[in-house]
Enzyme design. Structure first.
Site, short mmCIF file in Angstrom:
data_model
loop_
_atom_site.label_atom_id
_atom_site.label_comp_id
_atom_site.label_asym_id
_atom_site.label_seq_id
_atom_site.Cartn_x
_atom_site.Cartn_y
_atom_site.Cartn_z
N TYR A 179 -0.46 -26.11 28.98
CA TYR A 179 0.83 -26.76 28.76
C TYR A 179 1.74 -26.60 29.99
O TYR A 179 2.34 -27.57 30.48
CB TYR A 179 1.48 -26.15 27.52
CG TYR A 179 2.82 -26.74 27.14
CD1 TYR A 179 2.91 -27.96 26.48
CD2 TYR A 179 4.00 -26.05 27.41
CE1 TYR A 179 4.14 -28.49 26.12
CE2 TYR A 179 5.23 -26.57 27.04
CZ TYR A 179 5.29 -27.79 26.39
OH TYR A 179 6.51 -28.30 26.04
N LYS A 234 3.27 -29.47 32.50
CA LYS A 234 4.72 -29.65 32.68
C LYS A 234 5.12 -29.45 34.14
O LYS A 234 6.07 -30.07 34.62
CB LYS A 234 5.48 -28.68 31.76
CG LYS A 234 5.28 -28.98 30.27
CD LYS A 234 5.83 -30.35 29.91
CE LYS A 234 5.61 -30.75 28.49
NZ LYS A 234 6.14 -32.08 28.17
P1 NAP Z 1 7.20 -32.66 18.55
O1 NAP Z 1 8.28 -32.44 17.57
O2 NAP Z 1 5.90 -31.96 18.39
O3 NAP Z 1 6.95 -34.24 18.69
C1 NAP Z 1 5.98 -34.70 19.58
C2 NAP Z 1 6.06 -36.21 19.67
O4 NAP Z 1 5.07 -36.66 20.61
C3 NAP Z 1 5.76 -36.90 18.37
O5 NAP Z 1 6.64 -38.00 18.23
C4 NAP Z 1 4.31 -37.39 18.54
O6 NAP Z 1 4.03 -38.58 17.84
C5 NAP Z 1 4.31 -37.69 20.03
N1 NAP Z 1 2.96 -37.72 20.61
C6 NAP Z 1 2.08 -36.70 20.78
N2 NAP Z 1 0.94 -37.14 21.36
C7 NAP Z 1 1.12 -38.47 21.57
C8 NAP Z 1 0.30 -39.48 22.14
N3 NAP Z 1 -0.93 -39.21 22.62
N4 NAP Z 1 0.78 -40.75 22.19
C9 NAP Z 1 2.03 -41.04 21.72
N5 NAP Z 1 2.84 -40.12 21.16
C10 NAP Z 1 2.39 -38.85 21.09
O7 NAP Z 1 7.71 -32.26 20.03
P2 NAP Z 1 9.17 -31.96 20.59
O8 NAP Z 1 9.43 -30.51 20.42
O9 NAP Z 1 10.14 -32.95 20.10
O10 NAP Z 1 8.90 -32.17 22.16
C11 NAP Z 1 9.15 -33.39 22.83
C12 NAP Z 1 8.87 -33.19 24.31
O11 NAP Z 1 9.70 -32.14 24.83
C13 NAP Z 1 7.43 -32.77 24.59
O12 NAP Z 1 7.00 -33.35 25.80
C14 NAP Z 1 7.54 -31.27 24.75
O13 NAP Z 1 6.50 -30.75 25.53
C15 NAP Z 1 8.89 -31.15 25.42
N6 NAP Z 1 9.49 -29.83 25.25
C16 NAP Z 1 9.79 -29.34 23.99
C17 NAP Z 1 10.35 -28.07 23.89
C18 NAP Z 1 10.73 -27.46 22.55
O14 NAP Z 1 11.19 -26.30 22.53
N7 NAP Z 1 10.58 -28.16 21.44
C19 NAP Z 1 10.61 -27.31 25.04
C20 NAP Z 1 10.28 -27.84 26.26
C21 NAP Z 1 9.73 -29.09 26.37
P3 NAP Z 1 3.34 -38.64 16.36
O15 NAP Z 1 3.99 -37.58 15.53
O16 NAP Z 1 3.65 -40.02 15.92
O17 NAP Z 1 1.88 -38.41 16.56
#
Ligand code: NAP
Length: 249
Positions: A157, A161
């Protein structure tokens, strides 16, 4: 005389839930047309569309797996067929497959790199072609503070990133003269499904390391994304903005 407001069209990958949903709603509030991409969550994506409509925007849900070239091509074709163009791309879709290196399989590594980094590359390619032609574009990539600091158990991961930061800066250099900006937002610890999967003890330990004293909300990240997407942000490119309550400084 009042200036006519330009309506921009945004494609948000992984807009069905979490940070992606908050980004869709924030861009809708700013008056954008919104293309809500999802992979598996059809019902969740429909909810995001309803929230965007309630904010007064036009929105549509598009199923596509962004880790494949066909998926990205179809996503952009559908966006253009619906709204005529794409002005803003938010590469938000992301997954985790956490494990210590000795237990991490090649499949875990490939799945994360394909969804998080290759997916963004493929969408950037689709977007850049169109944005260069129209001489206006905003690309915002969702990185993470772990790209800057590393994290035990997240080699795949963190590598994906960190790769996004290299992609961001390279494309920023390639596209700046065409009025296309490329920036990254690096969230810290944000309350979403992704972090809900962590054990309570790990979550409590992480929260201790945040100067703001609390985990972030998806809206905290969406504000940073919307900042880069704004008309007024035309002189900002190649930047990485941490939305992390001070965690990574
Ligand atoms: P999340 O709640 O797990 O949601 C992930 C989203 O990505 C979902 O809408 C999912 O769609 C979509 N997705 C995954 N694989 C996909 C694919 N192959 N094609 C199209 N859509 C796909 O994640 P989140 O926490 O909101 O994170 C959003 C972004 O921020 C990510 O890139 C994550 O790495 C980054 N981030 C998050 C955090 C944190 O603390 N949460 C911290 C740093 C960075 P479906 O559900 O429809 O499959």
């Amino acid at each position: 005389m009042s200036e006519e407001k330009i309506i921009r069209t945004a494609v948000v990958t992984g807009g069905s839930r979490g940070i992606g949903r908050a980004v869709c709603v924030q861009l809708a509030r700013q008056g954008c047309n919104v293309v809500v991409n999802y992979c598996h969550g059809e019902a969740a994506a429909a909810e995001t569309v309803a929230l965007c409509s309630a904010a007064g925007a036009n929105a549509v849900a598009v199923q596509a797996d962004v880790s494949t070239a066909e998926g990205c091509k179809a996503l952009f074709e559908q966006a253009v067929n619906t709204f005529g163009q794409v002005d803003i791309l938010v590469n938000n879709a992301g997954i985790t497959r956490d494990n210590l290196i000795l237990r991490m399989t090649e499949a875990d590594f490939d799945a994360v790199l394909n969804a998080n980094l290759k997916g963004a590359f493929l969408c950037c390619k689709e977007a850049a072609r169109r944005m260069v032609r129209q001489r206006w574009g905003r690309i915002i990539n969702l990185s993470s503070v772990v790209a800057l600091r590393g994290n035990a158990g997240q080699a795949n991961y963190a590598a994906s990133k960190a790769g996004l930061i290299g992609l961001t800066k390279s494309l920023a250099r390639e596209l700046a003269s065409r009025n296309v900006t490329v920036n990254a937002v690096a969230p810290g610890f944000i309350e979403t499904d992704m972090t809900a999967a962590l054990p309570e003890a790990v979550r409590a330990e992480m929260a201790k390391g945040i100067p703001a004293g609390r985990a972030g909300r998806p809206e905290d990240v969406a504000n940073a994304v919307a900042f880069f997407a704004a008309e007024q942000s035309s002189y900002l490119t190649g930047q990485v903005l941490c939305a992390d309550g001070g965690m990574a400084m």
